[in-house]
Every structure is written in C-alpha cells, then in structure tokens.
Design a protein around this motif. Sequence first.
Motif, PDB file in Angstrom:
ATOM      1  N   GLY A   1      -9.076  -5.974  -8.947  1.00 43.56           N
ATOM      2  CA  GLY A   1      -9.491  -4.664  -8.444  1.00 43.56           C
ATOM      3  C   GLY A   1      -8.571  -4.166  -7.347  1.00 43.56           C
ATOM      4  N   ARG A   2      -8.150  -5.067  -6.442  1.00 42.42           N
ATOM      5  CA  ARG A   2      -7.223  -4.669  -5.374  1.00 42.42           C
ATOM      6  C   ARG A   2      -5.923  -4.157  -5.962  1.00 42.42           C
ATOM      7  N   GLN A   3      -5.416  -4.851  -6.980  1.00 36.06           N
ATOM      8  CA  GLN A   3      -4.154  -4.425  -7.585  1.00 36.06           C
ATOM      9  C   GLN A   3      -4.288  -3.080  -8.282  1.00 36.06           C
ATOM     10  N   GLU A   4      -5.431  -2.837  -8.917  1.00 38.30           N
ATOM     11  CA  GLU A   4      -5.679  -1.541  -9.569  1.00 38.30           C
ATOM     12  C   GLU A   4      -5.609  -0.410  -8.542  1.00 38.30           C
ATOM     13  N   VAL A   5      -6.280  -0.617  -7.413  1.00 38.49           N
ATOM     14  CA  VAL A   5      -6.324   0.418  -6.384  1.00 38.49           C
ATOM     15  C   VAL A   5      -4.951   0.615  -5.745  1.00 38.49           C
ATOM     16  N   LEU A   6      -4.261  -0.486  -5.444  1.00 32.77           N
ATOM     17  CA  LEU A   6      -2.932  -0.389  -4.836  1.00 32.77           C
ATOM     18  C   LEU A   6      -1.956   0.338  -5.748  1.00 32.77           C
ATOM     19  N   SER A   7      -2.004   0.017  -7.035  1.00 33.63           N
ATOM     20  CA  SER A   7      -1.108   0.681  -7.998  1.00 33.63           C
ATOM     21  C   SER A   7      -1.382   2.177  -8.027  1.00 33.63           C
ATOM     22  N   ALA A   8      -2.657   2.540  -7.982  1.00 33.71           N
ATOM     23  CA  ALA A   8      -3.037   3.961  -8.033  1.00 33.71           C
ATOM     24  C   ALA A   8      -2.521   4.709  -6.810  1.00 33.71           C
ATOM     25  N   ILE A   9      -2.694   4.132  -5.614  1.00 32.03           N
ATOM     26  CA  ILE A   9      -2.297   4.878  -4.408  1.00 32.03           C
ATOM     27  C   ILE A   9      -0.779   4.898  -4.238  1.00 32.03           C
ATOM     28  N   HIS A  10      -0.098   3.847  -4.674  1.00 33.57           N
ATOM     29  CA  HIS A  10       1.367   3.880  -4.624  1.00 33.57           C
ATOM     30  C   HIS A  10       1.905   4.953  -5.570  1.00 33.57           C
ATOM     31  N   ARG A  11       1.258   5.090  -6.728  1.00 34.24           N
ATOM     32  CA  ARG A  11       1.685   6.111  -7.688  1.00 34.24           C
ATOM     33  C   ARG A  11       1.454   7.518  -7.134  1.00 34.24           C
ATOM     34  N   LEU A  12       0.324   7.723  -6.460  1.00 34.34           N
ATOM     35  CA  LEU A  12       0.039   9.030  -5.847  1.00 34.34           C
ATOM     36  C   LEU A  12       1.070   9.360  -4.774  1.00 34.34           C
ATOM     37  N   ASN A  13       1.431   8.378  -3.998  1.00 37.18           N
ATOM     38  CA  ASN A  13       2.429   8.577  -2.953  1.00 37.18           C
ATOM     39  C   ASN A  13       3.792   8.888  -3.556  1.00 37.18           C
ATOM     40  N   ARG A  14       4.157   8.134  -4.569  1.00 44.11           N
ATOM     41  CA  ARG A  14       5.485   8.255  -5.170  1.00 44.11           C
ATOM     42  C   ARG A  14       5.633   9.520  -6.016  1.00 44.11           C
ATOM     43  N   GLU A  15       4.631   9.816  -6.836  1.00 42.64           N
ATOM     44  CA  GLU A  15       4.751  10.899  -7.809  1.00 42.64           C
ATOM     45  C   GLU A  15       4.255  12.248  -7.291  1.00 42.64           C
ATOM     46  N   LYS A  16       3.249  12.233  -6.424  1.00 37.32           N
ATOM     47  CA  LYS A  16       2.682  13.492  -5.927  1.00 37.32           C
ATOM     48  C   LYS A  16       3.049  13.780  -4.479  1.00 37.32           C
ATOM     49  N   GLY A  17       3.697  12.812  -3.821  1.00 38.45           N
ATOM     50  CA  GLY A  17       4.097  13.024  -2.434  1.00 38.45           C
ATOM     51  C   GLY A  17       2.944  13.023  -1.449  1.00 38.45           C
ATOM     52  N   ILE A  18       1.789  12.463  -1.857  1.00 38.63           N
ATOM     53  CA  ILE A  18       0.641  12.407  -0.958  1.00 38.63           C
ATOM     54  C   ILE A  18       0.891  11.361   0.127  1.00 38.63           C
ATOM     55  N   THR A  19       0.668  11.742   1.362  1.00 38.47           N
ATOM     56  CA  THR A  19       0.782  10.805   2.472  1.00 38.47           C
ATOM     57  C   THR A  19      -0.362   9.801   2.377  1.00 38.47           C
ATOM     58  N   VAL A  20      -0.043   8.511   2.488  1.00 39.42           N
ATOM     59  CA  VAL A  20      -1.061   7.460   2.383  1.00 39.42           C
ATOM     60  C   VAL A  20      -1.087   6.638   3.662  1.00 39.42           C
ATOM     61  N   VAL A  21      -2.284   6.442   4.186  1.00 42.40           N
ATOM     62  CA  VAL A  21      -2.500   5.522   5.307  1.00 42.40           C
ATOM     63  C   VAL A  21      -3.505   4.478   4.827  1.00 42.40           C
ATOM     64  N   LEU A  22      -3.067   3.240   4.752  1.00 45.78           N
ATOM     65  CA  LEU A  22      -3.911   2.154   4.243  1.00 45.78           C
ATOM     66  C   LEU A  22      -4.264   1.200   5.378  1.00 45.78           C
ATOM     67  N   ILE A  23      -5.559   1.094   5.660  1.00 47.93           N
ATOM     68  CA  ILE A  23      -6.059   0.147   6.656  1.00 47.93           C
ATOM     69  C   ILE A  23      -6.464  -1.112   5.898  1.00 47.93           C
TER      70      ILE A  23
END
Length: 280
Positions: free
Chosen positions: A176-198
């Motif tokens: 589950g952690r890997q699923e979520v990490l892959s999703a947010i990295h893709r959003l950052n990379r492809e959509k340019g969304i700023t991500v802050v991960l605590i």
Amino acid sequence: MIETKELRFLYPAGENGEPVFALKGVNTAIEKGSFTVILGHNGSGKSTLAKTFNAVLLPAGGKVYVEGMDTLDEQMLLAIRQRVGMVFQNPDNQIVANVVEEDVAFAPENLGVPTEEIRRRVDDALRSVEMYEFVTHAPHLLSGGQKQRIAIAGVIAMEPACIVLDEATAMLDPVGRQEVLSAIHRLNREKGITVVLITHHMNEAEDADRVIVMDEGRVAMDGTPREVFARIDELRSMGLTAPDTVDLLDRLRQSGVDVPLDALTVEECADAILKALAGN
C-alpha cells in the motif's frame, strides 16, 4: 509555494498541564513544483508544521504564506485550502460516500463546480492515481493503499497546486505504501503538483528533491537526501535512523571498509561496496 517566517505554534496544555510550544521559530520555504519530505520523531513538530500549511492550524506567532496569502487572513482561507490540499493518516476518516466517484466528487461539489466540470475532474483524478477502474466500487471494500489513493484523488479533484500528506502511508502495509508513493511521485512529475510528504519511513525520502528534518520544534537539517542521510550520527542523536542502504554503508565504515555514505539506492550501495572490495 509556501513560506514560514519565525513560525511558532502553541498547544494549550501538555502532559503536565503546561502549554507546549510545538514549533519554535520555524523559517522555511517550499518551492513550487518540488517534492519535499519532512522527517522527525514523534513530537518533533513535523505534523504540526504540515497542518499550518493549509491553515488547519494557525500560528501562535510568526507567519505562514501560501503563494503570498497570509493564513491568518480569514478572507483568504478558502483560497488557501483550494491551493493546498491535505491527505491524512487514516483513509477511512476521509471517505464520505458509498461509491468511489461520489467520494471524489464531494469536494468540488461543495465548491460549486458545474456538473460537467465535476465529471471531468473526477475521471481525471481517478486516472491520475490509477483507480479509474474502481469508479463505481464501494470504498469500504478496497485495500488500505487503494483507499488512500481515493483520498488523494478527492484532493486532486479540487485542482490544488500543492498536496500535503501527513503520515499518509503510516497505516499501510509495504504494498500500500508503494502504491501511494508511486501515485504522488507521478503527480509531481507529470502534473507539476508540489508535494510535501510527512513521514517516519526514511526510505520514502530517497527520491525527494529535498529533506527537512524537524527536532524539538525546529528545523534541524535541510538539504538533498544525500546531504541529510550522510549525517547519520546526527540523525541517530535525534532518535532517527537512515535508509537501510546508508545504515549498511555506515556499519561497513565502522568495520574499516572505505565506502561513501551518499549511496542511497540499492544499486548505488552495491556498486560502492563492490568498488571498495575491489580496491582491497
């Protein structure tokens, strides 16, 4: 994207009934389009800091600015929360509907977005986290990682410039952690969304642009993952560890093997060990 100036936050009563400063003059800035990880042990202030980024918590002193908007300005709160979306630890606490598409549509509906635009946003958001095939499913039947991706899709449907994930992988298993990490990295990379991960999972910081380490309400370290994790003794003094690869390299160094501490990935670590052994 986000800037804090001498930020302080006070919890009214701690364990002994005395007020507790969780943030003690934090000065930092999150660059637009970046992927930043904030680390720290329990009580370090990392989650408190995250909650000030979209005005869930307001400063007791100092300032937080989101694209120049002051979080203490009540007239700016809606605009700030549209720009910075929050994803929390427990996905079950964020799911409000009995069907996936209805859950993702909840926030834009409340913002008064037109029906056709909501349909587009829901479909785009679910595709962006690779959950479109579950559009008509019941959320409670999904796995933890899938639920968290639905929660992220709900935030994406608001079209924020930044997503803050406050320990969003803490309750998930490794898959589950890997699923979520892959999703947010893709959003950052492809959509340019700023991500802050605590997070308290050190390995989740390996691919970040930047790592901020909190300790006792202050910024203790700030740099690239390689720069921060190479300071392994300082991390241990704060009750933190390093990624498994860096920990292994440090143990080898203590045994007399000349290896660097800035090899983060498994491949880099293996190469560093092979070079050191070849040299011997």
